[in-house]
Design a protein around this motif. Structure first.
Motif, short mmCIF file in Angstrom:
data_model
loop_
_atom_site.label_atom_id
_atom_site.label_comp_id
_atom_site.label_asym_id
_atom_site.label_seq_id
_atom_site.Cartn_x
_atom_site.Cartn_y
_atom_site.Cartn_z
N ASP A 1 0.82 -1.21 0.00
CA ASP A 1 0.00 0.00 0.00
C ASP A 1 0.86 1.26 0.00
O ASP A 1 0.52 2.26 -0.66
N ALA A 2 1.98 1.23 0.77
CA ALA A 2 2.85 2.41 0.81
C ALA A 2 3.47 2.69 -0.55
O ALA A 2 3.58 3.85 -0.98
N LEU A 3 3.89 1.65 -1.26
CA LEU A 3 4.50 1.86 -2.58
C LEU A 3 3.46 2.24 -3.62
O LEU A 3 3.77 2.96 -4.59
N ARG A 4 2.21 1.80 -3.46
CA ARG A 4 1.17 2.20 -4.41
C ARG A 4 0.91 3.70 -4.32
O ARG A 4 0.51 4.33 -5.32
N GLU A 5 1.13 4.28 -3.13
CA GLU A 5 0.90 5.72 -2.98
C GLU A 5 1.93 6.55 -3.75
O GLU A 5 1.69 7.72 -4.03
N VAL A 6 3.10 5.94 -4.04
CA VAL A 6 4.13 6.67 -4.81
C VAL A 6 4.36 5.96 -6.15
O VAL A 6 5.48 5.95 -6.69
N ARG A 7 3.31 5.38 -6.69
CA ARG A 7 3.43 4.61 -7.93
C ARG A 7 3.94 5.47 -9.08
O ARG A 7 4.64 4.97 -9.98
N ALA A 8 3.61 6.75 -9.07
CA ALA A 8 4.05 7.62 -10.17
C ALA A 8 5.57 7.66 -10.28
O ALA A 8 6.12 7.85 -11.37
N GLU A 9 6.26 7.47 -9.16
CA GLU A 9 7.73 7.55 -9.16
C GLU A 9 8.39 6.18 -9.21
O GLU A 9 9.50 6.04 -9.73
N VAL A 10 7.72 5.15 -8.67
CA VAL A 10 8.37 3.83 -8.61
C VAL A 10 7.84 2.87 -9.66
O VAL A 10 8.44 1.82 -9.90
N GLY A 11 6.72 3.19 -10.27
CA GLY A 11 6.15 2.32 -11.28
C GLY A 11 5.39 1.15 -10.65
O GLY A 11 4.92 1.22 -9.51
N THR A 12 5.29 0.07 -11.38
CA THR A 12 4.57 -1.10 -10.86
C THR A 12 5.45 -1.83 -9.84
O THR A 12 6.69 -1.75 -9.88
N ILE A 13 4.81 -2.55 -8.95
CA ILE A 13 5.52 -3.26 -7.89
C ILE A 13 5.15 -4.74 -7.95
O ILE A 13 4.04 -5.10 -8.34
#
Length: 554
Positions: free
Chosen positions: A103-115
């Motif tokens: 959930d934390a990485l989905r909030e910064v998806r614009a910068e990290v892309g898919t997880i």
């Protein structure tokens, strides 16, 4: 004059009667024990059977039913030394972090892309991102999930370490959190093992931690070490997972965030499940054996408020979808959700018999072991060895009592007979007190009783010798007896207080056999003082009032 008030006589008689009634069940040990075990099983929710009813009828409910518990050396039983696999807990903890990390990485998806979660060694959680240039952003987002360690040794540290390389973020537990987790895991394992053993109706088990990752388990009265392993070695991990699909073999493709478990009832059927459970057995507050609508054995369960809320929310949002009840990595059942289940309770059905339903409810009620255990040492002490110890202890006690009786009668005549009667009452009171407090009798405990038998006559000897001295003053037998008890009292109290202090120190600082010896010695001191000062004196007074002798010989 030599007198004892009526209320004192009644009080002495009531104490003696109470001690005799409490000690009485030990003369019928097997019958009373079966009665107690049956009553305990029914109280804990076991389904009444003809065998349980027959055992209940072995002893009247109006009589005391407390017993002196027999230790492992007297009764036989099982001895286990188990090693807790603490590494299993690290993996489970990191699995629990995955939804938060996702959930934390989905909030910064614009910068990290898919997880996507990656396969990782035990004790690590690895997440791959599609944009390596956003690695530092991903690391920062995950580090924000860190919490302070709840432990004295871990003050000022966080619970996770986060690092990155290339396009992968790696999460591990910090050293401080590992140490705190180890301690919590050992404490939880000790408590769950104790609850499981207690639920099974065994008496006075020894369950203690040894070293950093080992637990010593000694349970008197159990049939074998294997039986004990079956009772405590099952993890009994109950979880509820969303079902992804069914599979026909164990070779199906499994993503890192999924699980593949076999069906308990259907051979060759496997279920692909989401790795993160909706609720777990940690949220259970009760579990009882029951019968389902078809009259077959089943197990009911009830969640705490948090578990009931999570279970209700999930079933409300997924009506028509299947979900799996998983017990120890086997799918017990995978029903389709027909309607929202908001009551916080449910039922597990399967190919159970009554005994399996009872045992499963015990395991679920006691909770899941946080980690697997490896048994390093196992030993069964046969009941025949325990019986040999009991027989030897009985012989030693009878020989000691016989020797004391012969000496007292030879030295003090009729007064020695009174002391002998009080000695028998003293032994009965010891067993009565042990039964009342649920004490455990071991071989060292028998040694304490044998020592008490020898010491019990000390007070009588002091009194009788003092009476002899007072008879020389020609004040009359009644006055001599009265002065003998009055003037010997201080010496009796002083001598026994010092011994009682030693018993208290042994109990406080000792362990195992030493404490067993201290318990029987301390109780024996108290009862021997009571019988010497009150019981023997009452017998002498009753005799004196009846015979009215002009002279006496001590």
């Amino acid at each position: 004059m030599l007198q004892i008030a009526l209320w004192k006589r009644l009080g002495i008689a009531l104490v003696c009667l109470a001690g005799l009634s409490l000690a009485l069940p030990n003369l019928f040990y097997n019958r009373v024990e079966r009665h107690n075990d049956a009553a305990t099983a029914i109280e804990r929710g076991a389904m009444p059977t003809d065998a349980l009813e027959a055992d209940l009828a072995l002893w009247p409910d109006i009589l005391p039913s407390g017993l002196v518990n027999l230790g492992l050396d007297l009764r036989g039983g099982a001895h286990l030394l188990a090693e807790v696999q603490l590494g299993d807990v690290y993996e489970a903890r990191l699995d629990g972090y995955w939804p938060e990390v996702r959930d934390a990485l989905r909030e910064v998806r614009a910068e990290v892309g898919t997880i996507r979660r990656q396969d990782a060694p035990p004790g690590e959680l690895r997440v791959r991102i599609s944009r390596p240039e956003g690695l530092q952003t991903a690391i920062a987002a995950v580090r924000d999930l860190a919490q302070p360690i709840v432990s004295i040794s871990g003050v000022g540290q966080s619970d996770i370490d986060v690092r990155g390389a290339g396009d992968t973020v790696t999460v591990t537990l910090s050293e401080g959190e590992r140490a705190a987790t180890d301690d919590r895991t050992m404490q939880q394992s000790l408590e769950i093992i104790r609850r499981r053993v207690d639920e099974a109706g065994t008496r006075e088990p020894t369950i203690q931690r040894q070293g950093s990752d080992r637990i010593l388990i000694q349970v008197p009265g159990i049939g074998s070490a294997q039986e004990l392993k079956e009772l405590i070695g099952t993890t009994a991990r109950l979880t509820f997972h969303p079902v992804v699909t069914r599979a026909a073999s164990a070779d199906a493709d499994v993503d890192p965030d999924q699980l593949l478990h076999p069906s308990m009832d259907e051979d060759g059927t496997f279920y692909l499940l989401e790795r993160t459970p909706v609720v777990t057995g940690d949220d259970l507050v009760d579990s009882q054996p029951a019968f389902d609508q078809n009259g077959l054995p089943a197990v009911t369960f009830r969640f705490n408020p948090a578990g009931a809320r999570a279970f209700g929310e999930y079933t409300s949002q997924n009506v028509g979808a299947p979900f799996a009840i998983v017990l120890d990595e086997e799918v017990v059942t995978a029903p389709v959700i027909r309607q929202a289940i908001t009551g916080g309770s449910g039922q597990i059905t399967g190919n159970f018999d009554v005994e399996e339903a009872n045992r499963l409810s015990i395991l679920l009620r006691a909770g899941a072991l946080p980690a697997e255990m490896t048994f390093l040492e196992e030993r069964t002490i046969g009941p025949e060895l325990g019986q040999d110890s009991i027989d030897a202890g009985q012989v030693a006690s009878l020989v000691a009592m016989a020797a004391v009786v012969v000496f007292m009668v030879a030295a003090y005549g009729l007064f020695g007979i009174f002391a002998t009667i009080a000695l028998g009452m003293n032994v009965a009171l010891i067993f009565g007190v042990l039964s009342l407090i649920g004490g455990t009798l071991t071989l060292p405990g028998i040694a304490g009783i044998v020592l008490t038998i020898g010491m019990a006559v000390d007070a009588n000897v002091l009194v009788f010798e003092r009476i002899r001295e007072e008879l020389k003053t020609a004040r009359g037998p009644a006055r001599a007896i009265e002065l003998g008890y009055e003037r010997a009292l201080s010496a009796i109290v002083d001598a026994n207080i010092t011994t009682f202090i030693i018993a208290v120190i042994l109990f406080t600082l000792g362990s195992g056999p030493v404490r067993g010896f201290a318990v029987t010695l301390g109780i024996g001191i108290l009862t021997s003082v009571f019988t010497a000062i009150f019981v023997t004196r009452l017998l002498i007074v009753l005799w004196f009032e009846r015979r009215r002798p002009k002279t006496i010989e001590v």
